[in-house]
Design a protein around this motif. Structure first.
Motif, PDB file in Angstrom:
ATOM      1  N   ILE A 198       6.128  -5.910   3.901  1.00  0.00           N
ATOM      2  CA  ILE A 198       7.471  -6.354   4.280  1.00  0.00           C
ATOM      3  C   ILE A 198       7.512  -7.876   4.259  1.00  0.00           C
ATOM      4  CG2 ILE A 198       9.118  -6.555   6.190  1.00  0.00           C
ATOM      5  CD1 ILE A 198       8.390  -3.769   7.043  1.00  0.00           C
ATOM      6  N   HIS A 234       8.107 -11.506  -6.564  1.00  0.00           N
ATOM      7  CA  HIS A 234       7.304 -10.299  -6.410  1.00  0.00           C
ATOM      8  C   HIS A 234       6.751  -9.871  -7.769  1.00  0.00           C
ATOM      9  CE1 HIS A 234       6.301  -6.460  -4.380  1.00  0.00           C
ATOM     10  NE2 HIS A 234       6.294  -6.055  -5.635  1.00  0.00           N
ATOM     11  N   LYS A 252       2.643  -7.965   6.276  1.00  0.00           N
ATOM     12  CA  LYS A 252       4.018  -8.202   6.710  1.00  0.00           C
ATOM     13  C   LYS A 252       4.166  -9.656   7.133  1.00  0.00           C
ATOM     14  CE  LYS A 252       4.377  -3.459   7.949  1.00  0.00           C
ATOM     15  NZ  LYS A 252       4.723  -2.385   8.842  1.00  0.00           N
ATOM     16  N   ARG A 264      10.340 -10.609   5.431  1.00  0.00           N
ATOM     17  CA  ARG A 264      11.676 -10.825   6.005  1.00  0.00           C
ATOM     18  C   ARG A 264      11.905 -12.314   6.165  1.00  0.00           C
ATOM     19  NH1 ARG A 264      13.922  -8.089  11.185  1.00  0.00           N
ATOM     20  NH2 ARG A 264      15.750  -9.212  10.411  1.00  0.00           N
ATOM     21  N   ARG A 294       2.798  -0.714   1.791  1.00  0.00           N
ATOM     22  CA  ARG A 294       4.110  -0.906   2.416  1.00  0.00           C
ATOM     23  C   ARG A 294       4.185  -2.306   2.984  1.00  0.00           C
ATOM     24  NH1 ARG A 294       5.215   4.561   4.147  1.00  0.00           N
ATOM     25  NH2 ARG A 294       3.211   5.580   4.347  1.00  0.00           N
ATOM     26  N   HIS A 354       9.080  -4.132   0.498  1.00  0.00           N
ATOM     27  CA  HIS A 354      10.403  -4.269   1.095  1.00  0.00           C
ATOM     28  C   HIS A 354      10.670  -5.745   1.395  1.00  0.00           C
ATOM     29  CE1 HIS A 354      13.950  -3.029   3.314  1.00  0.00           C
ATOM     30  NE2 HIS A 354      13.599  -3.889   4.253  1.00  0.00           N
ATOM     31  N   ASN A 355      11.678  -6.291   0.760  1.00  0.00           N
ATOM     32  CA  ASN A 355      12.044  -7.684   1.029  1.00  0.00           C
ATOM     33  C   ASN A 355      13.431  -7.717   1.632  1.00  0.00           C
ATOM     34  OD1 ASN A 355       9.692  -8.390  -0.295  1.00  0.00           O
ATOM     35  ND2 ASN A 355      10.723  -8.786  -2.241  1.00  0.00           N
ATOM     36  N   GLN A 356      13.576  -8.486   2.696  1.00  0.00           N
ATOM     37  CA  GLN A 356      14.902  -8.651   3.276  1.00  0.00           C
ATOM     38  C   GLN A 356      15.145 -10.144   3.492  1.00  0.00           C
ATOM     39  OE1 GLN A 356      15.667  -6.325   6.816  1.00  0.00           O
ATOM     40  NE2 GLN A 356      17.496  -7.564   7.232  1.00  0.00           N
ATOM     41  N   PHE A 411       5.532   0.539  -1.902  1.00  0.00           N
ATOM     42  CA  PHE A 411       6.880   0.472  -1.320  1.00  0.00           C
ATOM     43  C   PHE A 411       7.098  -0.928  -0.746  1.00  0.00           C
ATOM     44  CE2 PHE A 411       5.222   4.801  -0.581  1.00  0.00           C
ATOM     45  CZ  PHE A 411       6.116   5.522  -1.361  1.00  0.00           C
TER      46      PHE A 411
END
Lengths: 259, 477
Positions: free
Chosen positions: B369, B413, B340, B371, B367, B401-403, B399
């Motif tokens: 992340i 990615h 992350k 951000r 998973r 997750h990019n924000q 899974f």
């Protein structure tokens, strides 16, 4: 006890389909045995079955090496007993370098538990010099197996592995396809060398063009999963001149057995 | 030297599952103190009292405990319900006083570490070594020249006593206990671990290693590592984990907090090879100030279930991170991982590489992340996620997750899934390799670029461990 590879009345199913319907032949040491036949006649199936590939079910018959059945052995044990197959279209193995595979295969033959360690730097030098002789670039040895290889590079890489691993019986599945004239001549020279070293060579080929450079001691023509006819090098000439349709008419439908 | 170190490490990792290395396995040595049962206020106070902690730490523990009671069980955790927290030993103090001399340790313990080759490894390869046994640090030492430069390598408990202001500044600040239930539990029960402080401008050339050992079944290990690199300094910290095989499971809920000040670099390398009945939960987070860099390399091989998400907050401009996580699930085991990164400041850069290998029914879950907050101008992030699945029984799920809330940021990615085909397997076996040997070559090839990230000694160890995993010896477990 017979020396070399014997295939006795071999019946093989592939995914439930009967492909070989009784094939008998021998590959003796110091000889080249050419297996010819039209597409779909069972040539590659014969090779895969000899190597014990999954899905190639022997329904009847036997495969023996030096008189002993190898039918119950898994593929790797057949390889360790001295069988080698050069594939017609070998798969890509991402992540594994050509040298890594050869070193692992050699270490295995020497009974080492560490597959990746180079035990003898001489062998790496030999790989490089053989590769050069075969016309393979040095960097290809460090590339991932068959990833981005041309058709000709794949053939040469298969032969290189055979030369390094020094098998007793070498099965080559269409080693000439995808090669230019120089390539065919080069590969043929090595096959003659292998024969002279006393190894048995089973040469699977659709065309007779290799026989200009390498004369087979025996020729077997497979048609529809059966041996249509067996003979000497003159049989290859006959195939070249008259084609498989003629062979089928004369030996399969006409039940002739003279050449 | 390298050769010797490799041999030693190999034995350590093999030893993780080998009873003959632990002659005393049948009856683990008596603990001086063992606290079991329900997690209550008095249990937490008892731990604090045994450690003779200052009041601020006691209160921090109790506040964490309150949070633990309040916070819900994380919904994304699968399988963790197997743990009966109230049945664990939460604190086990071995019968050994903390020392800086191997000779002072009780015989059985010293012999064990000697068998693992730790003293030799320390002498030859490391700047410092910390050994945590059950719930306490039993040994910690660093090279003399580092002491003169003001480097601190201590058990965290000792640092709490000696350098309270320094510890207070970072402890549970990088990873607040309010984050989730298990972080809170860790805050309440933490025990044992490492404190490393590197003063401004000091570069610690050789790595410092902490070695964690769970010595009995039914144990919870809650060690805490706090790594602080002051301005312009450099440190490489290595975590090694091992637990012999016991009948019952054990629970590991450790935490790593890393703080890289301006232009400092912290590298953290973990090779985790817990035995197959350890449930391994990790809380790992770092904060990077301006121009600083935090690199994570995580090789996760062992345990029954592992949850690990190395995280970096890029707080200062031009800070960067690179996180490489390799997980192997071979057999009925789970690895749930994912790096992350939170980009807070402009011109921050991150790279995440995740490689998972699933075999014999193993499951890997990714998973990650990324951000990027508004204002993190020109931040860039790159994520690479590769899964290798070696047979039809095994699985890999990703899974990502990019924000991204900053329009000038750039995120890329790549995800790839490779499946071993029958034709590939046939090809390799036709060269004389067994199925497992063929797979180990493919796995090593898959990890080739990652091996370069590790110090040579550890890369060689990982190499060996993977071969071992795919040998008959490995298959027994």
């Amino acid at each position: 006890m017979s020396k070399g590879l014997e295939v006795v009345d071999l019946h093989v199913n592939v995914h439930g389909k009967k492909v070989l319907k009784g094939v008998t032949l021998n590959v003796g040491y110091g000889t080249i045995h050419a297996i010819m036949g039209p597409n779909g006649s069972g040539k590659s199936t014969l090779a895969y079955t000899i190597m014990g590939r999954e899905g190639y079910e022997v329904e009847r018959g036997d495969i023996r090496l030096d008189g002993e059945s190898i039918l119950d052995l898994p593929t790797e044990e057949r390889a360790l007993k001295g069988l080698f197959m050069a594939l017609q279209d070998p798969p890509q193995i991402p992540g594994v370098r050509l040298t890594t595979l050869m070193i692992a295969a050699l270490n295995k033959r020497q009974g080492s538990s560490d597959l990746t360690r180079v035990r003898d730097p001489k062998i790496v030098r030999r790989m490089y010099s053989l590769a050069e002789e075969l016309g393979l670039s040095r960097d290809l040895l460090q590339r991932e197996i068959n990833v981005g290889f041309s058709g000709g590079e794949k053939k040469r890489s298969e032969l290189l592995q055979a030369l390094i691993l020094e098998p007793r019986i070498i099965i080559l599945d269409e080693p000439d396809s995808g090669l230019d004239v120089d390539g065919v001549r080069k590969v043929s020279e090595y096959l003659v060398n292998l024969k002279e070293q006393g190894r048995g060579v089973m040469l699977i080929t659709h065309y007779a063009r290799m026989f200009k450079y390498v004369k087979p001691d025996m020729v077997t023509v497979l048609i529809d999963g059966r041996v249509a006819v067996q003979g000497g090098p003159e049989l290859a000439d006959l195939v070249e001149e008259r084609g498989y349709a003629y062979i089928r008419r004369r030996y399969v439908e006409g039940k002739d057995s003279t050449i | 030297m390298a050769e010797q170190a490799v041999k030693i490490r190999e034995d350590i990792l093999k030893g993780a599952d080998s009873p003959e290395i632990l002659g005393w396995l049948d009856k683990p040595p008596r603990a001086e103190v063992e606290l079991k049962g329900k997690i209550t206020r008095s249990l937490v106070e008892e731990i604090s009292r045994i450690k003779k902690e200052p009041d601020w730490m006691r209160r921090l523990r109790l506040r964490s405990l309150e949070l633990f009671y309040k916070l819900p069980m994380p919904r994304w955790l699968t399988g963790i319900e197997e743990i009966d927290l109230d049945a664990l030993s939460h604190y086990v103090k071995p019968e050994a006083e903390f020392t800086q001399d191997w000779e002072d340790l009780p015989d059985y313990m010293r012999k064990y570490y000697e068998k693992l080759g730790l003293p030799e490894l320390e002498a030859k390869f490391l700047s410092g070594l910390v050994a945590v046994y059950d719930s306490e640090t039993v040994y910690a030492r660093m090279k003399e020249y580092l002491k003169k430069k003001g480097v601190i390598v201590l058990p965290l408990e000792e640092a709490v006593q000696k350098y309270p202001d320094l510890v207070k500044k970072y402890f549970l600040k990088v990873f607040p206990p309010a984050d989730h239930k298990f972080a809170a539990l860790h805050g309440a029960l933490w025990s044992g671990g490492t404190f490393i402080y590197v003063p401004p401008g000091v570069k610690v050339r050789e790595p410092i290693e902490s070695f964690f050992l769970i010595g009995r079944q039914g144990e919870g290990q809650f060690e805490h590592s706090l790594i602080v690199a002051d301005e312009g300094s450099y440190v490489h910290w290595i975590e090694g984990c091992s637990a012999p095989r016991f009948v019952g499971y054990s629970f590991h809920n450790g935490m790593v907090e890393a703080y890289a000040h301006k232009n400092a670099t912290i590298k953290i390398t973990t090779i985790q090879n817990w035995s197959r009945n350890v449930i391994n939960f990790n809380n790992k987070r770092g904060i990077a100030e301006e121009g600083a860099r935090i690199d994570w390399v995580e090789g996760s091989i062992g345990s029954k279930m592992t949850y690990v998400y190395p995280s970096t907050i890029l707080k200062g401009p031009y800070s960067s991170t690179r996180s490489v996580v390799v997980t192997l699930s071979k057999g009925p085991y789970l690895k749930d991982s994912g790096s992350k990164v939170i980009h807070v400041a402009p011109h921050t850069r991150s790279k995440i590489i995740n490689k998972s290998i699933s075999a014999d029914g193993g499951v890997n879950v990714y998973r990650g992340i990324v951000r990027i907050l508004k204002g993190a101008k020109n931040a860039s992030a790159h994520v690479e996620c590769d899964s290798l699945i070696l047979d039809g029984k095994s699985k890999a799920h990703t899974f990502p997750h990019n924000q991204v809330d900053e329009p000038t940021a750039y995120v890329s990615h790549e995800a790839k899934t490779g499946r071993l085909s029958e034709q590939q397997l046939f090809y390799l076996t036709s060269r004389g390799l067994t199925d497992d040997e063929a797979k180990s070559l493919i796995v090593l090839g898959f990890l080739d670029e990652i091996m370069g990230e590790l110090p040579v000694e550890y890369a060689n160890v990982l190499h060996k461990v993977i071969q071992l995993e795919f040998s008959e010896l490995g298959a027994v477990g």
